[in-house]
Design a protein around this motif. Structure first.
Motif, PDB file in Angstrom:
ATOM      1  N   ALA A 181       0.839  -1.191   0.000  1.00 51.95           N
ATOM      2  CA  ALA A 181       0.000   0.000   0.000  1.00 51.95           C
ATOM      3  C   ALA A 181       0.878   1.245   0.000  1.00 51.95           C
ATOM      4  O   ALA A 181       1.913   1.290   0.669  1.00 51.95           O
ATOM      5  CB  ALA A 181      -0.908   0.007   1.231  1.00 51.95           C
ATOM      6  N   THR A 182       0.466   2.247  -0.768  1.00 52.37           N
ATOM      7  CA  THR A 182       1.284   3.447  -0.891  1.00 52.37           C
ATOM      8  C   THR A 182       0.579   4.682  -0.349  1.00 52.37           C
ATOM      9  O   THR A 182      -0.647   4.773  -0.320  1.00 52.37           O
ATOM     10  CB  THR A 182       1.669   3.722  -2.362  1.00 52.37           C
ATOM     11  OG1 THR A 182       0.597   4.416  -3.031  1.00 52.37           O
ATOM     12  CG2 THR A 182       1.993   2.435  -3.106  1.00 52.37           C
ATOM     13  N   SER A 183       1.405   5.617   0.061  1.00 50.51           N
ATOM     14  CA  SER A 183       0.937   6.936   0.487  1.00 50.51           C
ATOM     15  C   SER A 183       2.112   7.888   0.393  1.00 50.51           C
ATOM     16  O   SER A 183       3.269   7.459   0.385  1.00 50.51           O
ATOM     17  CB  SER A 183       0.415   6.887   1.932  1.00 50.51           C
ATOM     18  OG  SER A 183       0.053   8.182   2.381  1.00 50.51           O
ATOM     19  N   ARG A 184       1.831   9.169   0.326  1.00 46.93           N
ATOM     20  CA  ARG A 184       2.922  10.143   0.346  1.00 46.93           C
ATOM     21  C   ARG A 184       3.629  10.133   1.687  1.00 46.93           C
ATOM     22  O   ARG A 184       4.826  10.361   1.771  1.00 46.93           O
ATOM     23  CB  ARG A 184       2.375  11.547   0.049  1.00 46.93           C
ATOM     24  CG  ARG A 184       1.959  11.774  -1.393  1.00 46.93           C
ATOM     25  CD  ARG A 184       1.247  13.099  -1.551  1.00 46.93           C
ATOM     26  NE  ARG A 184      -0.003  13.134  -0.798  1.00 46.93           N
ATOM     27  CZ  ARG A 184      -0.801  14.179  -0.719  1.00 46.93           C
ATOM     28  NH1 ARG A 184      -0.481  15.304  -1.336  1.00 46.93           N
ATOM     29  NH2 ARG A 184      -1.929  14.132  -0.030  1.00 46.93           N
ATOM     30  N   ASN A 185       2.877   9.852   2.763  1.00 50.54           N
ATOM     31  CA  ASN A 185       3.419   9.855   4.118  1.00 50.54           C
ATOM     32  C   ASN A 185       3.269   8.458   4.718  1.00 50.54           C
ATOM     33  O   ASN A 185       2.166   8.024   5.031  1.00 50.54           O
ATOM     34  CB  ASN A 185       2.686  10.894   4.980  1.00 50.54           C
ATOM     35  CG  ASN A 185       3.337  11.089   6.335  1.00 50.54           C
ATOM     36  OD1 ASN A 185       3.629  10.128   7.036  1.00 50.54           O
ATOM     37  ND2 ASN A 185       3.576  12.342   6.703  1.00 50.54           N
TER      38      ASN A 185
END
Length: 230
Positions: A33-37
């Motif tokens: 899973a990806t996120s900027r933070n």
């Protein structure tokens, strides 16, 4: 569905992406899973499972996206399902939104997904299987929403590229699905997920009324339950 499949989900720290990731993990899937933070992502998902791989990714940077794909394959051995979910809303008339504001929305909503697709397709082609879900919107069906012209344009683009990708990828055993949600009770209409023009023009009364309604009345009262979307 085969719980051994590996999922790659962007924009996973909130909204539909977060709801999907939690459900997948509960059902025994392996999830990158990806996120900027990455700290926000870890707190939101709150999982210590080896089946969960949190990744800090800048979707606008091709190198960052490519590294996340490589990290996922190194960790899980493969990728089976990709969900291009990351994006944000932009509320403003065509005239009052600046070139920078419009391009930023396209950079995230369209080119971010394209970066993921370009990076993952070689791996899906090699294994001759895979499924790509591109999250669009009701705004990808119609642009008849005052103040959502640029956002709708990004979602029309997502729908068009998805249809062509489906035709191109079919020969490699890869499926492509467009998901076009309506109003769901997520934080999509909060300040962190929707942009507004830096220089609004008061003459656009319908746009200002729509902006006020979405930010003060519709936000939090959307009819859709994100837990039932997937």
């Amino acid at each position: 569905m085969d719980s051994k499949k590996v999922w790659f989900v962007t924009g996973a720290s909130k909204g539909l992406g977060l709801s999907l990731v939690k459900q997948l993990l509960d059902q025994g899937f392996k999830v990158a899973a990806t996120s900027r933070n990455i700290d926000d992502l870890r707190r939101a998902v709150n999982s210590k499972s080896d089946s969960f791989l949190p990744l800090a990714v800048d979707l606008k940077a091709g190198a960052s996206v490519e590294q996340s794909i490589k990290a996922t394959i190194a960790h899980f051995g493969r990728i089976d399902v990709v969900v291009n979910n990351a994006g944000y809303g932009l509320l403003g008339s065509i005239e009052e939104l600046s070139d920078q504001e419009a391009r930023e929305n396209f950079d995230v909503n369209v080119f971010g997904s394209l970066n993921v697709i370009r990076a993952v397709m070689p791996h899906l082609r090699e294994q001759q299987s895979g499924h790509i879900f591109n999250i669009s919107s009701i705004g990808g069906f119609t642009g008849n929403f005052p103040g959502f012209g640029i956002y709708c344009a990004t979602k029309f683009a997502v729908e068009g590229l998805s249809e062509s990708l489906a035709a191109e990828a079919k020969a490699f055993g890869i499926n492509v699905t467009i998901v076009s949600p309506g109003y769901f009770r997520t934080d999509f209409l909060t300040a962190t997920s929707i942009g507004v023009p830096s220089h609004p023009i008061d003459a656009y009364e319908a746009v200002r009324a729509s902006q006020q309604a979405h930010q003060t009345q519709i936000n939090g009262n959307q009819p859709g339950d994100p837990k039932k979307q997937f």
